[in-house]
Design a protein around this motif. Sequence first.
Motif, PDB file in Angstrom:
ATOM      1  N   ARG A   1     -10.007  -1.668  -0.179  1.00  0.00           N
ATOM      2  CA  ARG A   1     -10.252  -3.098  -0.156  1.00  0.00           C
ATOM      3  C   ARG A   1     -11.736  -3.347  -0.047  1.00  0.00           C
ATOM      4  NH1 ARG A   1      -5.012  -3.776   2.103  1.00  0.00           N
ATOM      5  NH2 ARG A   1      -4.117  -2.402   0.576  1.00  0.00           N
TER       6      ARG A   1
ATOM      7  N   GLU B   1       1.621  -0.718 -19.442  1.00  0.00           N
ATOM      8  CA  GLU B   1       2.086  -0.605 -18.057  1.00  0.00           C
ATOM      9  C   GLU B   1       3.310   0.313 -17.994  1.00  0.00           C
ATOM     10  OE1 GLU B   1       0.739  -1.267 -14.568  1.00  0.00           O
ATOM     11  OE2 GLU B   1      -0.061  -2.495 -16.194  1.00  0.00           O
TER      12      GLU B   1
ATOM     13  N   GLU C   1       7.365 -11.761 -16.720  1.00  0.00           N
ATOM     14  CA  GLU C   1       7.366 -10.718 -17.745  1.00  0.00           C
ATOM     15  C   GLU C   1       8.279  -9.558 -17.328  1.00  0.00           C
ATOM     16  OE1 GLU C   1       6.307 -10.774 -20.591  1.00  0.00           O
ATOM     17  OE2 GLU C   1       5.980  -8.723 -21.306  1.00  0.00           O
TER      18      GLU C   1
ATOM     19  N   ALA D   1      -0.860  -6.340  -7.264  1.00  0.00           N
ATOM     20  CA  ALA D   1      -2.057  -5.506  -7.118  1.00  0.00           C
ATOM     21  C   ALA D   1      -3.305  -6.325  -6.832  1.00  0.00           C
ATOM     22  CB  ALA D   1      -2.267  -4.650  -8.368  1.00  0.00           C
ATOM     23  N   ARG D   2      -3.462  -7.457  -7.476  1.00  0.00           N
ATOM     24  CA  ARG D   2      -4.666  -8.259  -7.294  1.00  0.00           C
ATOM     25  C   ARG D   2      -4.335  -9.653  -6.771  1.00  0.00           C
ATOM     26  NH1 ARG D   2      -6.644  -3.973  -7.840  1.00  0.00           N
ATOM     27  NH2 ARG D   2      -8.219  -3.267  -9.348  1.00  0.00           N
TER      28      ARG D   2
ATOM     29  N   GLU E   1      12.601   1.864 -12.162  1.00  0.00           N
ATOM     30  CA  GLU E   1      11.227   2.337 -12.382  1.00  0.00           C
ATOM     31  C   GLU E   1      10.366   1.200 -12.928  1.00  0.00           C
ATOM     32  OE1 GLU E   1       9.037   5.270 -11.334  1.00  0.00           O
ATOM     33  OE2 GLU E   1      11.198   5.649 -11.445  1.00  0.00           O
ATOM     34  N   LEU E   2      10.947   0.502 -13.866  1.00  0.00           N
ATOM     35  CA  LEU E   2      10.316  -0.672 -14.462  1.00  0.00           C
ATOM     36  C   LEU E   2      10.006  -1.742 -13.440  1.00  0.00           C
ATOM     37  CD1 LEU E   2      12.207  -1.385 -17.690  1.00  0.00           C
ATOM     38  CD2 LEU E   2       9.947  -2.227 -17.104  1.00  0.00           C
TER      39      LEU E   2
ATOM     40  N   ASP F   1      -6.126   2.592  -3.190  1.00  0.00           N
ATOM     41  CA  ASP F   1      -5.837   1.635  -2.128  1.00  0.00           C
ATOM     42  C   ASP F   1      -7.049   1.279  -1.278  1.00  0.00           C
ATOM     43  OD1 ASP F   1      -4.208   0.027  -0.461  1.00  0.00           O
ATOM     44  OD2 ASP F   1      -4.184   1.631   1.016  1.00  0.00           O
TER      45      ASP F   1
ATOM     46  N   ALA G   1       7.190  -0.702 -11.124  1.00  0.00           N
ATOM     47  CA  ALA G   1       5.880  -0.694 -11.782  1.00  0.00           C
ATOM     48  C   ALA G   1       5.346  -2.112 -11.997  1.00  0.00           C
ATOM     49  CB  ALA G   1       5.969   0.041 -13.115  1.00  0.00           C
ATOM     50  N   PHE G   2       6.198  -2.992 -12.473  1.00  0.00           N
ATOM     51  CA  PHE G   2       5.734  -4.355 -12.763  1.00  0.00           C
ATOM     52  C   PHE G   2       5.468  -5.160 -11.502  1.00  0.00           C
ATOM     53  CE2 PHE G   2       5.468  -5.215 -17.236  1.00  0.00           C
ATOM     54  CZ  PHE G   2       6.060  -4.092 -17.784  1.00  0.00           C
TER      55      PHE G   2
ATOM     56  N   ALA H   1       3.694   3.989 -16.190  1.00  0.00           N
ATOM     57  CA  ALA H   1       4.705   4.187 -15.151  1.00  0.00           C
ATOM     58  C   ALA H   1       5.642   5.346 -15.495  1.00  0.00           C
ATOM     59  CB  ALA H   1       5.506   2.904 -14.943  1.00  0.00           C
ATOM     60  N   PHE H   2       6.097   5.388 -16.736  1.00  0.00           N
ATOM     61  CA  PHE H   2       7.062   6.420 -17.108  1.00  0.00           C
ATOM     62  C   PHE H   2       6.430   7.799 -17.224  1.00  0.00           C
ATOM     63  CE2 PHE H   2       9.777   2.904 -17.725  1.00  0.00           C
ATOM     64  CZ  PHE H   2      11.073   3.400 -17.659  1.00  0.00           C
TER      65      PHE H   2
ATOM     66  N   SER I   1       0.801  -1.226   0.000  1.00  0.00           N
ATOM     67  CA  SER I   1       0.000   0.000   0.000  1.00  0.00           C
ATOM     68  C   SER I   1       0.832   1.273   0.000  1.00  0.00           C
ATOM     69  CB  SER I   1      -0.930   0.017   1.209  1.00  0.00           C
ATOM     70  OG  SER I   1      -1.908  -0.984   1.088  1.00  0.00           O
TER      71      SER I   1
ATOM     72  N   ARG J   1       2.251  -4.109 -10.025  1.00  0.00           N
ATOM     73  CA  ARG J   1       1.090  -4.658 -10.718  1.00  0.00           C
ATOM     74  C   ARG J   1       0.932  -6.142 -10.434  1.00  0.00           C
ATOM     75  NH1 ARG J   1      -0.126  -5.470 -16.972  1.00  0.00           N
ATOM     76  NH2 ARG J   1      -2.100  -6.557 -16.661  1.00  0.00           N
TER      77      ARG J   1
END
Lengths: 213, 213
Positions: free
Chosen positions: B136, B177, A200, A188-189, A177-178, B134, A181-182, B181-182, A126, A185
Amino acid sequence: MSNLELSSSLLAGSALIRNEPVQARSTARLAALLDAAAAVIDEIGYERLTTAMVADRAGASIGTVYRYFPDRIAVLQALATRNSERLASRLAEELAPERHATPAAAMHGVLTAVADMFRHEPGYPSIRVGDVLDLRPPVSAETANGAVATMITDAFIARFGVRDSAELRGAVATAYELIDAFVARAFARNRDGDKALLAEASRVLDAVIDGKL
Amino acid sequence: MSNLELSSSLLAGSALIRNEPVQARSTARLAALLDAAAAVIDEIGYERLTTAMVADRAGASIGTVYRYFPDRIAVLQALATRNSERLASRLAEELAPERHATPAAAMHGVLTAVADMFRHEPGYPSIRVGDVLDLRPPVSAETANGAVATMITDAFIARFGVRDSAELRGAVATAYELIDAFVARAFARNRDGDKALLAEASRVLDAVIDGKL
DNA sequence: AACGCATGATCGAGTTCCGATCCATCGAAA
DNA sequence: TTTCGATGGATCGGAACTCGATCATGCGTT
């Protein structure tokens, strides 16, 4: 400046903390309050966190919360700061000399370390850094991810003897940064991190650092 | 299903809205409330937004705010949803047949479009999608970025006649994605978007979609 | 076309809840 | 024993949210 030693000094001395803990029990209190905040955030999200919940969870009273923190947002920021510090020390381990043979391998280690933080550090998914808090004006000129990238680059220079340059710093910043971000994600779920997305991330990381580190 | 027609249907019917507007004036009211929220957020950030500010700004009373939204957070989520819809329709334009010759070119168009949203859509930099809030449990199984990626892929298939596949969908999701992000980072500390970072985003995008679209 | 009226929409004082303060009291260090 | 850091919890102020009164709209009726 090493990054490990920041662990106990960044929080203290910042505007996030009202009173420096003097007696031994109070540093434990402060930690307990942050632990409580992390637990609450894990359950209901930081938007719905109340100071009373933090106090209850930590077995403390409202007054104690406000003895240490100027306001509710400061609690969140302090937790974010502690999270950043824990990430930093986890990364410092990862970038230790014996760990990886090449910068590219080390960068993949960073990916793993970040995923570990998401998995095991309460509240990290979070509020991993203060950036999410949308405060005006921004707390620092540099983004939190930028600061982490700087730290990684410094470690690279020390560990692998690569030459410092704007290109190097840019490449690491991009790579981090990459990663952030990945991994974000992927979690995230899915509390354990989506496997396919993490794979990936690794692939994309290769594509981006190719020949640049 | 086209994406433009979502514009007025995604918000309605969701748990974000308490009462569907039926008279003409009330749809205008709802829009005014969201506009007001966006303006407030642009000025002081969503953390400090109060429902009274939204009401004032929209020339409405507190009661009217609560006629449409169950609580303060729902206002933010509703704005995030509207932002997503506006992004979708901006992307639909961008992916129109005459616009780009190749999928790769179109993907760069997407990058430009996202940057435009950050620049011109009030409140967008703070709450571009519901994901940042954020809450739930998560409002949907798919992440907001995932939904956008799906929409882009569908448009690609329709426009360029590429074959549908898991790989294609994965590649587009990854590319989007990245863009998100960028661009977010480029606008994090700079209201006009850091030029160097946007250029870097374009470069990285090329590296990642290379041969995959 | 004019009217009546069911229902949508609006208002804002009142209530509840929560962030934050204050201060009496406790307990550790010297 | 004295001093002062640490604690608890009553209390305050303001923001979130409710609810019944009131106004506006547009649709069916005549």
